[in-house]
Design an enzyme around this catalytic site. Structure first.
Site, PDB file in Angstrom:
ATOM      1  N   HIS A   1     -49.254   4.096 -32.109  1.00 21.18           N
ATOM      2  CA  HIS A   1     -50.688   3.739 -32.068  1.00 21.18           C
ATOM      3  C   HIS A   1     -50.911   2.235 -32.274  1.00 21.18           C
ATOM      4  CE1 HIS A   1     -52.883   7.690 -32.419  1.00 21.18           C
ATOM      5  NE2 HIS A   1     -51.674   8.087 -32.754  1.00 21.18           N
TER       6      HIS A   1
ATOM      7  N   GLY B   1     -54.540  11.064 -30.236  1.00 17.37           N
ATOM      8  CA  GLY B   1     -55.396  12.028 -30.913  1.00 17.37           C
ATOM      9  C   GLY B   1     -54.703  13.374 -30.838  1.00 17.37           C
ATOM     10  N   GLU B   2     -55.332  14.320 -30.206  1.00 21.34           N
ATOM     11  CA  GLU B   2     -54.722  15.643 -30.078  1.00 21.34           C
ATOM     12  C   GLU B   2     -54.932  16.091 -28.628  1.00 21.34           C
ATOM     13  OE1 GLU B   2     -52.682  18.947 -30.703  1.00 21.34           O
ATOM     14  OE2 GLU B   2     -54.645  18.992 -29.764  1.00 21.34           O
ATOM     15  N   SER B   3     -53.824  16.169 -27.905  1.00 23.67           N
ATOM     16  CA  SER B   3     -53.955  16.340 -26.457  1.00 23.67           C
ATOM     17  C   SER B   3     -54.557  17.689 -26.067  1.00 23.67           C
ATOM     18  CB  SER B   3     -52.604  16.120 -25.776  1.00 23.67           C
ATOM     19  OG  SER B   3     -51.615  16.948 -26.346  1.00 23.67           O
TER      20      SER B   3
ATOM     21  N   GLU C   1     -53.434   0.518 -31.616  1.00 27.52           N
ATOM     22  CA  GLU C   1     -54.826   0.234 -31.992  1.00 27.52           C
ATOM     23  C   GLU C   1     -55.043   0.375 -33.498  1.00 27.52           C
ATOM     24  OE1 GLU C   1     -53.664   2.932 -30.845  1.00 27.52           O
ATOM     25  OE2 GLU C   1     -54.694   4.637 -31.736  1.00 27.52           O
TER      26      GLU C   1
ATOM     27  N   ARG D   1     -44.024  17.194 -27.229  1.00 25.51           N
ATOM     28  CA  ARG D   1     -45.046  17.018 -28.268  1.00 25.51           C
ATOM     29  C   ARG D   1     -44.469  17.272 -29.656  1.00 25.51           C
ATOM     30  NH1 ARG D   1     -49.748  20.836 -27.331  1.00 25.51           N
ATOM     31  NH2 ARG D   1     -50.629  19.564 -28.995  1.00 25.51           N
TER      32      ARG D   1
ATOM     33  N   ILE E   1     -47.870   8.950 -35.506  1.00 30.16           N
ATOM     34  CA  ILE E   1     -48.618  10.028 -36.172  1.00 30.16           C
ATOM     35  C   ILE E   1     -48.396  11.329 -35.404  1.00 30.16           C
ATOM     36  CG2 ILE E   1     -50.860  10.819 -36.987  1.00 30.16           C
ATOM     37  CD1 ILE E   1     -51.786   7.880 -36.873  1.00 30.16           C
ATOM     38  N   ARG E   2     -47.644  12.212 -36.032  1.00 29.84           N
ATOM     39  CA  ARG E   2     -47.259  13.475 -35.358  1.00 29.84           C
ATOM     40  C   ARG E   2     -46.973  13.193 -33.885  1.00 29.84           C
ATOM     41  NH1 ARG E   2     -49.864  19.368 -34.663  1.00 29.84           N
ATOM     42  NH2 ARG E   2     -47.974  20.499 -35.139  1.00 29.84           N
TER      43      ARG E   2
ATOM     44  N   CYS F   1     -49.713   7.739 -27.458  1.00 32.97           N
ATOM     45  CA  CYS F   1     -49.476   8.989 -28.171  1.00 32.97           C
ATOM     46  C   CYS F   1     -50.005  10.190 -27.374  1.00 32.97           C
ATOM     47  CB  CYS F   1     -50.044   8.885 -29.569  1.00 32.97           C
ATOM     48  SG  CYS F   1     -49.096   9.839 -30.733  1.00 32.97           S
TER      49      CYS F   1
HETATM   50  N1  GLN Z   1     -49.557  15.612 -31.808  1.00 30.51           N
HETATM   51  C1  GLN Z   1     -50.531  15.140 -30.849  1.00 30.51           C
HETATM   52  C2  GLN Z   1     -50.464  15.963 -29.560  1.00 30.51           C
HETATM   53  O1  GLN Z   1     -49.538  16.683 -29.331  1.00 30.51           O
HETATM   54  C3  GLN Z   1     -50.350  13.666 -30.538  1.00 30.51           C
HETATM   55  C4  GLN Z   1     -50.470  12.854 -31.794  1.00 30.51           C
HETATM   56  C5  GLN Z   1     -51.155  11.538 -31.633  1.00 30.51           C
HETATM   57  O2  GLN Z   1     -51.753  11.220 -30.614  1.00 30.51           O
HETATM   58  N2  GLN Z   1     -51.101  10.769 -32.692  1.00 30.51           N
HETATM   59  O3  GLN Z   1     -51.347  15.861 -28.778  1.00 30.51           O
END
Ligand code: GLN
Length: 221
Positions: free
Chosen positions: A200, A47-49, A202, A104, A164-165, A81
């Site tokens: 990912h 997700g987004e840490s 999942e 990241r 994903i990113r 991720c």
């Molecule tokens: N870019 C996100 C981060 O730095 C990680 C991306 C992801 O979990 N798909 O937290």
């Protein structure tokens, strides 16, 4: 359960438990008081840490998960991720849960996200073929994304990696076991019972890593 692809992980765990024919109870963790010694294993989703760190502050979720990992260092954890970022860099003065550095967003911006076949070297129990059932919306109006469906990947060492990113492990800093690679680049590591992937799993219909997690948790009992 505060942020990221958590519902998809729950779906994947349910599917993996059916493949392994073992009982599964998923405990959705949102606050400190839900984190206790009854948990057999843990998933830290992608997700987004930064959002995860912030969202978890009011209910002390993340710090209690880190304390749980310190208290039960043999219990398996799957971090994907952003989850891998949290394992490698728990922050404060905590000792990292992975012997690997991570950077990241190191493949570029969101639009540089990609999918690629990843080479996997991890012992994973095989599972029965099943037809996963998509779940309904939950009480928070969340519904998991529809993913792959039932696919047979047995005897296959490649895995469809969804990046994903994504972060990247600092390759020269890896002091634990590489278990997934994309070309020359290590994209998955195992450090004791902690498995960290920069992609990912999942978001595919391939539940091998979830089977690994449940099997580790089951055999530790
Ligand atoms: N870019 C996100 C981060 O730095 C990680 C991306 C992801 O979990 N798909 O937290």
């Amino acid at each position: 359960m505060l942020q990221g692809a958590r519902h998809e992980h729950a779906e994947a765990l349910r599917a993996a438990s059916k493949q392994l024919n073992i009982n599964l109870e998923i405990v959705e963790l949102r606050s400190e008081d839900e984190v206790d010694g009854d948990l057999d294993c843990l998933v830290l989703p992608g997700g987004e840490s930064t959002a995860m760190r912030k969202a978890s502050q009011s209910e002390s979720l993340l710090s209690s998960l880190f304390s749980w990992m310190e208290q039960y260092p043999q219990r398996p954890v799957l971090g994907t991720c952003a989850g891998a970022i949290l394992l490698a860099n728990p922050g404060d003065t905590r000792i990292p849960f992975l012997r690997a550095g991570i950077s990241r967003n190191a493949w570029g911006r969101q639009r540089d996200s990609f999918e690629a076949e990843v080479e996997v070297s991890l012992e994973i129990p095989s599972g029965e073929s099943i037809s996963p059932q998509a779940s309904e919306r939950d009480q928070f109006n969340h519904q998991p994304l529809p993913v792959g469906g039932s696919v047979s990947f047995e005897n296959n060492t490649t895995f469809h990696g969804v990046f994903i990113r994504a972060p990247r492990f600092d390759q020269s800093s890896i002091e634990c076991t590489p278990v997934a690679s994309f070309g020359e680049e290590i994209v998955g590591v195992l450090d004791g019972p902690r498995l960290a992937l920069t992609f990912h799993p999942e978001l595919t219909g391939d539940y091998r890593f979830h089977r690994w997690l449940l099997n580790q948790a089951n055999s530790a009992q």
